[in-house]
Design an enzyme around this catalytic site. Structure first.
Site, mmCIF file in Angstrom:
data_model
loop_
_atom_site.group_PDB
_atom_site.id
_atom_site.type_symbol
_atom_site.label_atom_id
_atom_site.label_comp_id
_atom_site.label_asym_id
_atom_site.label_seq_id
_atom_site.Cartn_x
_atom_site.Cartn_y
_atom_site.Cartn_z
ATOM 1 N N HIS A 116 -10.546 2.839 -1.462
ATOM 2 C CA HIS A 116 -10.759 2.464 -0.074
ATOM 3 C C HIS A 116 -11.570 1.173 -0.059
ATOM 4 C CE1 HIS A 116 -10.596 4.413 4.126
ATOM 5 N NE2 HIS A 116 -9.392 4.226 3.664
ATOM 6 N N HIS A 146 0.824 -1.207 0.000
ATOM 7 C CA HIS A 146 0.000 0.000 0.000
ATOM 8 C C HIS A 146 0.861 1.261 0.000
ATOM 9 C CE1 HIS A 146 -3.995 1.731 0.580
ATOM 10 N NE2 HIS A 146 -3.387 2.658 1.279
#
Lengths: 259, 926
Positions: B121, B75
């Site tokens: 998200h 990430h």
């Protein structure tokens, strides 16, 4: 120059839009801060929309305790013009400057949409050109003249306007005696209506509001609260200027007082 | 520099000996065994752990290990994607800030600049949709005002499984409510976006949020820490245990049965706090009180501080003991990795500190000095709650954290199933009768929701869709005068009147599901129908800059007034797009089609694309087949961007979108930014005036591969996605923009999912006007109506402008066809117009085909851009029977068989109803 104040609370969102609408109406927009107790000598006050204090408690319940609301209360009692839009309307009811309350939309969803509204015959100074008026002489004293003039004025213009609504808690509610008073005293300013202006059945307003009420004013007509957002449709950006009269009329009135 | 052969080892750019010297004299490290076990738990590979040892020259402390695991997580480090992302063109004369910062920034003219970025998200939202989606919005908006821009718009791209499943309805409803709740309270309008429902996303929904901000070019600020001795200041919310491990746990692993237990890793948003943060930060930035500003997103304080130090080439010394905490007994590592929302990190000169404090106090925002910039080159974390001599809990070389994270070049392999999918026998599939999906049964006439009318000169049999023919006498009387009027208005063009019309029956042989109903079901299907149910829950107008409201091809915003007064004449347009089915069938072409459609949407409002952001959603990159699709998609997008000269200025990669081993469709979502030189000329998609000429730009081929039609009625995602000719696409967009700039057009609408039928129906519904259309008869009715060929736009213009527009189309060498006119009150027929309507006008949408245009020689060369305009036509609008057709791609060769004349007619009132209630119905169906 006529000065119209726009209050910013923490979480106010439409202050810039309201200031822009005031400027478009030819008045001077004055930014007011929630923590100040001073209205900086303005001629009218607007409480704009938004989510004051996040609306985490009941909408407007915290903002009404801001220092500036004492000043706004005194200003209103003097018969001077105050308008609350959306969250501003909620604050005005919490501050008991207007009767009733705004509860959650009947559909339990936030609604952002342009809707048709009917301009009722009312004592509202914000929408009624005042020919003779002064701070000492309230609208109530002018009531007859005002209403007569208003009716004439409205016939000449349109009674159905299209304004955006944008809220989660816009469902107006009050007790039965209050509703009767609002109806009898010309305090209902705006009702949700069908696109052609015809009445909606009670309970079929987009947010479920009692008697399809979208905006009311106090007995004197100087304090006005409404859920729709006239400040968003003043300059024709999306092809609609129906909101302009909500600022122009009061600006004209205030100008004529100055002169 | 160490070099590693292939994939599985990270590279270390610095020899350990060249690293800056440690600061700590005493530091509690982990035992070797414990450290290894912990590293594994935190997701570090053995090779990565070896590098930690190399960099530190010793075993790490617990806090250090956490920090490495986060900074080197997928990430934060993009370790699997970095190499591929270098393919993107990211420079250009308008680019003020390319990738690598919190957001990309481009100049839009008149001294204005736009900052924008898209971010995923997905994982948090799949666990807790409301808060996951809400904090997704909050995070991307922080990235925007961090750059110095006032956020003026937000968009979102959502993907869910089929709404037939209760869990999908819960996720969808929750995510929409979360986006609305956060954006509405924040005062940033949600102006556009898209949503797609497909089983592939059932186990892993996608929530991609895009935010856009506006600033003066001179106001641009970067998150580059500098000036040893300057304060490091934390602004905003206090720090709790929420979101701990969000980046490493949620975003960098697949989902499995344990997902529900990860709920505490999802953060909770406070939009009110963020609204105050926006005002504080923009005010302080404007007054020059910040040396640098960054937001705390994934990996919290760790990532924000490390990136700031890295970019500035400085060291940083943080004291977690000073961080305001909302929970008791928080460990240093917890404070460092917490993903509590609504926090910003700023570098402030000591002389400005008082002023910063005063402004924060005014807005009731907490601000605390938590450390300082140093010249040690070390990332030092101390905890002043511990005894002074032993309070350092982490001491690491700052440069190794962000900019020197590992980089992989994973193996890739072309999935065997691609050939099978692409080579699928579509013709064979289509010979079977189409099935109406259960959730769309409400569309058929049995529910009493109005009815269809099919009109033609031959008189149509009842089985063609005439379901309700009763009680229309009153209606006929009421609409008679209107019919007369429209007949007069429509007399100028009446393409249907000369044709020999027959109902399309060949395609429907043996099927109960006639074409009229198929079209209606398509229009009402969750992937096509109106999104008003969604955007009614979003404030799309606050700040009063929204010119074109949601529901159009692209959102249009005016720019200029961010509290300063005068407006610029310029505007910007925004669009997000990606068809995951196309990418599944062909990731390279699918990604290009995403860019093509996003920019085509911009063209439809009159805007020129100037830059894009992207959000690349894929499965587990460690699987060679998944990585192949990723590489192909990136290549496709990069090639198209280079070809069209559109820079990619920001973006985000989301891997590990899998559940129980099943990857989502490759979904590279493109967020496009366009500029209009005069925002007053912005065009919308609805037809405007009855009697306008409808012109279809582009050509329709037999391209049903990956179409909504196939999925809806045959339950299959197979075939080849539509072909894309880059030059043709560019010309189609260019001529549309030119025509809009010259004020020639009344409407323009992209033709994509659901084909011409859906594009026409939407233009009719949005404009409240019917249309009378005659298409080329060379394709089957199904292909004519529902083929999803790229590079097509449905336009309308006044009769007076049509000649100039046609001249312009010829000048650009773009294939086009005059297909009909707007406004249709059933004037084509003398009788039999049995239509009922309550409030909407009794308009009809009538689409037919004419075989006169099908003059294609057998075995014609495969070409898309022969502009085969008959020489005898004058280009006049009256000339519709001489269709201005292009040559058609004749692959398959069997198209001649479909050269039929047919005509289908729908009541616009019914289409509107189906279109507008599609989502609500889908949510109701249990």
């Amino acid at each position: 120059m006529t000065r119209i104040g726009v209050v910013t609370f923490p979480g106010t969102l439409d202050d810039r839009d309201a200031l822009r609408a005031v400027r478009l109406a030819g008045a001077d927009g004055v930014a007011l801060w929630h923590a100040d107790a001073d209205l900086r000598g303005v001629d009218a006050v607007i409480l704009p929309g938004g989510f004051s204090y996040g609306d985490y408690l009941r909408c407007g319940a915290i903002a009404r305790f801001s220092p500036i609301m004492d000043a706004v209360g005194r200003f209103a009692q003097q018969g001077r013009p105050v308008m609350g839009i959306c969250n501003g309307f909620q604050i005005l009811t919490e501050a008991h400057l207007l009767p009733g309350a705004l509860i959650r939309n009947s559909g339990l969803k936030f609604i952002c949409a342009e809707v048709a509204l009917y301009l009722e015959d009312s004592v509202c100074q914000w929408l009624t050109p005042q020919e003779v008026t002064s701070h000492s002489r309230t609208a109530a004293e002018n009531n007859h003249q005002v209403r007569h003039h208003h009716a004439r004025q409205l016939e000449a213009t349109k009674r159905v306007v299209r304004l955006p609504i944008n809220h989660n808690e816009g469902n107006y509610i009050c007790d039965v005696p209050t509703l009767a008073k609002l109806q009898a005293q010309g305090q209902i300013v705006l009702r949700y209506c069908a696109p052609d202006g015809s009445c909606l059945a009670d309970g079929s307003a987009p947010n479920g509001a009692l008697d399809n009420i979208a905006g009311i004013c106090n007995r004197q007509g100087n304090v006005f609260g409404l859920m729709p957002h006239p400040e968003r449709v003043c300059d024709g950006i999306s092809g609609n200027t129906d909101g302009a009269s909500f600022f122009n009329t009061i600006a004209q009135t205030l100008r004529s007082i100055e002169q | 520099m160490t070099s590693h052969p292939a994939s599985q080892s990270p590279t270390l750019p610095l020899a350990a000996g060249a690293l800056p010297k440690p600061v700590a004299t005493h530091l509690e490290t982990l035992e070797p065994k414990q450290a290894r076990e912990m590293a594994h738990v935190l997701g570090l590979t053995p090779a990565e752990f070896e590098n930690v040892l190399l960099v530190q020259g010793r075993y790490p402390s617990l806090t250090e290990l956490y920090i490495y695991s986060l900074m080197w997580s997928e990430h934060c480090s993009y370790k699997h994607s970095k190499k591929q992302l270098r393919r993107f063109k990211s420079d250009g004369p308008r680019v003020l800030q390319g990738p690598g910062e919190n957001a990309g920034v481009v100049s839009v003219g008149d001294g204005w600049a736009v900052a924008f970025k898209m971010e995923s998200h997905n994982h948090p939202s799949a666990i807790e949709p409301f808060e996951g989606a809400a904090t997704g919005v909050g995070g991307i908006i922080r990235d925007i005002f961090t750059m110095g821009a006032r956020p003026i718009a937000s968009l979102n791209s959502l993907r869910f499984g089929s709404l037939e499943e209760p869990r999908q309805r819960y996720l969808f409803d929750g995510a929409v409510a979360g986006i609305g709740s956060y954006g509405n309270c924040l005062g940033v309008p949600t102006v556009g976006g898209e949503v797609f429902f497909e089983n592939a996303y059932g186990g892993n929904c996608l929530i991609n949020a895009m935010a856009v901000g506006l600033m003066r070019e001179s106001e641009l600020i970067r998150a580059v820490g500098s000036g040893p001795g300057n304060h490091v200041v934390l602004l905003g919310s206090s720090t709790g245990r929420d979101g701990i491990g969000g980046a490493s746990v949620l975003a960098s692993q697949e989902f499995d049965e344990a997902a529900e237990n990860k709920r505490p890793a999802v953060q909770v948003g406070d939009p009110f706090e963020e609204k105050l943060l926006i005002e504080v930060c923009l005010e302080l930035l404007k007054r020059g009180r910040f040396v640098a500003l960054g937001d705390l997103g994934a990996a919290g304080l760790t990532s924000s501080a490390a990136e700031m130090a890295c970019r500035g080439g400085v060291g940083i010394d943080l004291d977690v003991g000073q961080v305001p905490q909302r929970e008791s007994n928080m460990q240093p590592f917890e404070i460092m990795v917490s993903e509590s929302q609504e926090r910003m990190l700023a570098v402030v000169k000591p002389k400005d500190w008082q002023s910063v404090q005063a402004t924060c106090q005014r807005w009731q925002i907490a601000c605390t000095i938590i450390g300082s910039i140093t010249d040690s080159g070390r990332f030092v974390v101390r905890d002043s709650r511990l005894p002074t001599h032993a309070n350092i809990v982490a001491d690491m070389p700052a440069a190794m954290l962000a900019e020197s994270a590992p980089e992989y070049d994973p193996p890739r392999q072309r999935p065997a199933w691609l050939d099978e999918l692409q080579g699928f026998d579509l013709d064979g599939l289509l010979r079977a009768p189409p099935r109406l999906p259960a959730e769309l049964r409400w569309v058929s006439g049995e529910t009493g929701l109005g009815f269809s009318v099919a009109l033609d000169d031959a008189g149509l049999d009842d089985d063609a869709g005439l379901n309700d023919a009763s009680s229309n006498n009153n209606f006929e009387a009421a609409t008679k005068s209107r019919l007369d009027r429209d007949r007069e208005a429509g007399a100028a063009i009446n393409p249907g009147s000369e044709l020999d019309l027959r109902a399309e029956k060949a395609t429907n042989a043996g099927s109960e599901l006639d074409l009229l109903t198929q079209a209606k079901a398509l229009l009402a299907s969750p992937n096509i129908c109106s999104r008003a149910w969604i955007w009614r829950q979003y404030d799309h107008q606050v700040l009063n800059n929204t010119v074109v409201l949601p529901g159009a091809d692209a959102a249009v915003m005016r720019i200029g007034d961010t509290g300063r007064g005068a407006m610029s004449q310029r505007g910007i347009a925004l669009s997000t797009d990606c068809n995951g089915r196309y990418c599944y069938l062909d990731p390279y072409r699918g990604a290009q089609l995403a860019l093509a459609e996003a920019t085509r949407n911009l063209a439809c409002v009159g805007a020129e694309p100037i830059a894009i952001t992207d959000c690349l959603n894929f499965g587990n990159p460690e699987k060679p087949e998944v990585f192949y699709t990723f590489e192909q998609a990136v290549r496709g997008l990069a090639d198209a961007c280079s070809h069209w000269n559109i820079p990619v200025v920001s973006g985000n990669v989301s891997f590990y979108n899998e559940s129980f081993g099943n990857a989502i469709y490759p979904t590279p979502i493109v967020g496009a930014l366009g500029v209009l030189s005069d925002v007053a000329l912005a065009l919308s998609a609805g037809f405007k005036n009855a009697g306008d000429v409808v012109i279809l730009i582009g050509t329709t081929l037999n391209e049903l591969g990956g179409s909504e039609y196939l999925q809806l009625f045959y339950g299959r995602v197979v075939g080849q996605p539509p072909a894309l000719d880059s030059d043709l696409e560019q010309a189609v967009q260019g001529v549309t923009r030119a025509a809009i700039a010259q004020g020639l057009l009344a409407s323009a609408h992209d033709c994509s999912e659901g084909g011409i039928f859906v594009a026409l129906a939407e233009s009719c519904i949005l404009g409240g006007l019917g249309a009378s259309i005659t298409l080329d008869g060379s394709l089957s009715a199904i292909s004519s109506l529902f083929s999803e060929s790229a590079s097509r736009i449905v336009t309308s213009c006044s009769l007076a402008n049509s000649q100039r527009f046609v001249a312009l189309l010829k000048e650009w060498g773009v294939p086009y066809r005059i297909v009909g006119q707007t406004g249709n009150s059933g004037g084509d027929t003398e009788n039999g117009s049995r239509v009922r309507s309550d409030s909407t006008p009794a308009e009809l949408l009538s689409i037919g085909a004419c075989d006169k245009a099908a003059h294609i020689p057998a075995g014609a060369p495969r070409t898309r851009h022969v502009h085969n305009v008959p020489s005898d036509t004058q280009g006049g609008a009256e000339d519709t029977t001489h269709a201005h057709s292009a040559s058609f791609d004749m692959q398959g060769g069997g198209e001649h068989a479909h050269n039929t004349s047919w005509r289908l007619t729908w009541s616009l009132a019914e289409l509107s109803h189906l279109y507008n209630s599609g989502l609500e119905q889908a949510l109701k169906t249990a």
